[in-house]
Design a protein around this motif. Structure first.
Motif, PDB file in Angstrom:
ATOM      1  N   THR A  30     -90.975 -68.071  47.000  1.00 39.24           N
ATOM      2  CA  THR A  30     -90.548 -66.829  47.640  1.00 39.24           C
ATOM      3  C   THR A  30     -90.576 -65.659  46.659  1.00 39.24           C
ATOM      4  OG1 THR A  30     -88.782 -65.764  48.895  1.00 39.24           O
ATOM      5  CG2 THR A  30     -88.092 -67.262  47.140  1.00 39.24           C
ATOM      6  N   SER A  31     -90.882 -64.501  47.199  1.00 43.98           N
ATOM      7  CA  SER A  31     -90.921 -63.302  46.364  1.00 43.98           C
ATOM      8  C   SER A  31     -89.620 -62.515  46.422  1.00 43.98           C
ATOM      9  CB  SER A  31     -92.077 -62.395  46.798  1.00 43.98           C
ATOM     10  OG  SER A  31     -91.933 -62.030  48.167  1.00 43.98           O
ATOM     11  N   THR A  32     -88.737 -62.846  47.364  1.00 43.12           N
ATOM     12  CA  THR A  32     -87.541 -62.029  47.560  1.00 43.12           C
ATOM     13  C   THR A  32     -86.331 -62.807  48.069  1.00 43.12           C
ATOM     14  OG1 THR A  32     -88.968 -60.156  48.150  1.00 43.12           O
ATOM     15  CG2 THR A  32     -86.663 -59.935  48.690  1.00 43.12           C
ATOM     16  N   LEU A  33     -86.533 -63.820  48.896  1.00 39.09           N
ATOM     17  CA  LEU A  33     -85.421 -64.476  49.595  1.00 39.09           C
ATOM     18  C   LEU A  33     -84.490 -65.205  48.622  1.00 39.09           C
ATOM     19  CD1 LEU A  33     -87.389 -65.915  52.652  1.00 39.09           C
ATOM     20  CD2 LEU A  33     -85.892 -63.910  52.608  1.00 39.09           C
ATOM     21  N   GLY A  71     -86.512 -71.279  42.055  1.00 36.51           N
ATOM     22  CA  GLY A  71     -87.636 -70.460  42.470  1.00 36.51           C
ATOM     23  C   GLY A  71     -88.695 -70.476  41.386  1.00 36.51           C
ATOM     24  N   LYS A 102     -87.878 -71.903  55.804  1.00 36.96           N
ATOM     25  CA  LYS A 102     -87.818 -72.494  54.466  1.00 36.96           C
ATOM     26  C   LYS A 102     -86.633 -73.464  54.353  1.00 36.96           C
ATOM     27  CE  LYS A 102     -90.084 -68.641  52.029  1.00 36.96           C
ATOM     28  NZ  LYS A 102     -91.257 -69.332  51.467  1.00 36.96           N
ATOM     29  N   THR A 104     -89.358 -72.996  45.392  1.00 36.36           N
ATOM     30  CA  THR A 104     -89.878 -72.051  46.361  1.00 36.36           C
ATOM     31  C   THR A 104     -90.661 -70.959  45.651  1.00 36.36           C
ATOM     32  OG1 THR A 104     -89.312 -70.366  48.018  1.00 36.36           O
ATOM     33  CG2 THR A 104     -87.653 -70.830  46.315  1.00 36.36           C
ATOM     34  N   THR A 117     -95.923 -58.286  54.725  1.00 37.96           N
ATOM     35  CA  THR A 117     -95.196 -58.888  53.605  1.00 37.96           C
ATOM     36  C   THR A 117     -94.357 -57.838  52.893  1.00 37.96           C
ATOM     37  OG1 THR A 117     -96.930 -60.544  53.311  1.00 37.96           O
ATOM     38  CG2 THR A 117     -95.454 -60.157  51.442  1.00 37.96           C
ATOM     39  N   LEU A 162     -86.471 -67.272  56.110  1.00 33.64           N
ATOM     40  CA  LEU A 162     -85.454 -68.102  55.477  1.00 33.64           C
ATOM     41  C   LEU A 162     -85.151 -69.364  56.271  1.00 33.64           C
ATOM     42  CD1 LEU A 162     -83.516 -68.512  53.149  1.00 33.64           C
ATOM     43  CD2 LEU A 162     -81.843 -67.069  54.353  1.00 33.64           C
ATOM     44  N   HIS A 183     -91.957 -68.186  41.165  1.00 33.58           N
ATOM     45  CA  HIS A 183     -92.709 -67.142  41.853  1.00 33.58           C
ATOM     46  C   HIS A 183     -93.996 -66.820  41.111  1.00 33.58           C
ATOM     47  CE1 HIS A 183     -92.994 -62.683  43.213  1.00 33.58           C
ATOM     48  NE2 HIS A 183     -93.757 -63.455  43.962  1.00 33.58           N
ATOM     49  N   SER A 239     -94.881 -72.749  49.704  1.00 34.29           N
ATOM     50  CA  SER A 239     -95.411 -71.395  49.802  1.00 34.29           C
ATOM     51  C   SER A 239     -95.746 -71.123  51.261  1.00 34.29           C
ATOM     52  CB  SER A 239     -96.645 -71.242  48.910  1.00 34.29           C
ATOM     53  OG  SER A 239     -97.068 -69.892  48.881  1.00 34.29           O
ATOM     54  N   GLU A 294     -92.565 -66.264  54.806  1.00 36.26           N
ATOM     55  CA  GLU A 294     -91.331 -65.712  54.236  1.00 36.26           C
ATOM     56  C   GLU A 294     -90.272 -65.560  55.330  1.00 36.26           C
ATOM     57  OE1 GLU A 294     -90.593 -64.014  50.531  1.00 36.26           O
ATOM     58  OE2 GLU A 294     -91.121 -66.098  50.877  1.00 36.26           O
TER      59      GLU A 294
END
Length: 282
Positions: free
Chosen positions: A118-121, A138, A97, A116, A239, A94, A140, A89, A92
């Motif tokens: 991640t919320s979007t990647l 993922g 990460k 991960t 974010t 890439l 999330h 966490s 954000e």
């Protein structure tokens, strides 16, 4: 595989929240940050959260002590070697990460699942940075992790069914309500939520209504607990901008193109609650 020991990488509020969720569910948790003092600060944050729950009668002192006894903090990534599941966490970004996943791949035992928050990647980009892409998913959690019931389990093309099911079972064991989703930008929640938030900023820019009236309308008219502009401040404007940029890069949908006012606020360092000022002052 049975997940017993969970590693958490990242010193932010999400890392601490996920650690609390996992430890309360009976898992041994290893918190890792780049500096020992920030790792210890995460434990201190967890202690504060649990203390509030004891004060409110939601948690017994004995259970609090048991939860804390299952959590350790470290600045050495090698201490994650024996974990069954490691959840990152971190920022954000890439490339950050991908580098972390490559390092975790070298450190962790062969059976470890790497996840991960991640919320979007794109999760697949992290998976292919390892030699175990079938064991990367993922997971999330939503902020605040101890309070929010939903967990999105994201399955990249490379993930095995066994990996996805193991992480889904982990989320359920933590008392969460997991949903499974394919690896597409924004997954379910953010792909639906952020066009709404972005259009609220545009409405404010266009002078359709005031900040307070936009938020009051969505609370009173849709029974939402929080208006869109207040929610953006809670999420963090930086974010939110990053999420919109990732969504627009994938889909090229005008609804995902960040409103200029959002960009200006971020450029000014007005990031919402965490900076003390965003659409509102705190």
């Amino acid at each position: 595989m049975a997940i017993q020991t969970v590693g958490i990488v990242g010193s932010g509020i999400m890392g601490s929240g996920i650690a609390e969720v996992a430890a309360k569910a009976g898992h041994t948790v290893v918190l890792r940050s780049r500096k020992q003092e920030t790792a210890q600060a995460m434990v201190a944050g967890l202690e504060k959260s649990l203390a509030k729950q004891v004060d409110k009668g939601r948690l017994s002192p004995e259970d609090r002590d048991a939860v804390l006894g299952r959590v350790s903090a470290t600045d050495h990534i090698g201490d994650l070697a024996g974990c069954d599941l490691v959840i990152e966490s971190v920022v954000e970004d890439l490339e950050v990460k991908r580098a972390l996943f490559a390092e975790l791949d070298d450190v962790c035992k062969a059976e470890t699942i790497l996840a991960t928050n991640t919320s979007t990647l794109p999760v697949v980009e992290m998976a292919v940075a390892t030699r175990r892409p079938d064991q990367v998913v993922g997971v999330h959690f939503f902020n605040p992790a101890p309070m929010m019931s939903l967990v999105e389990v994201i399955a990249p093309l490379t993930a095995s069914e066994a990996t996805v099911e193991a992480v889904t079972a982990f989320a359920s064991a933590c008392g969460k309500d997991p949903v499974q989703v394919k690896d597409r930008a924004g997954f379910i929640v953010n792909a639906l939520l952020f066009p709404y938030l972005n259009n609220a900023v545009r409405m404010l820019e266009n002078g359709t209504a005031s900040r307070d009236d936009i938020d009051a309308a969505m609370k009173g008219g849709c029974n939402f607990p929080m208006g869109p502009l207040a929610l953006l401040d809670l999420v963090g404007l930086d974010t939110s901008l990053s999420i919109l940029e990732a969504l627009y890069a994938e889909f090229a949908d005008p609804n995902y193109s960040p409103a200029p006012a959002l960009r200006r606020l971020v450029a000014a360092g007005h990031l919402g609650r965490k900076s003390g000022q965003g659409f509102y002052e705190y």
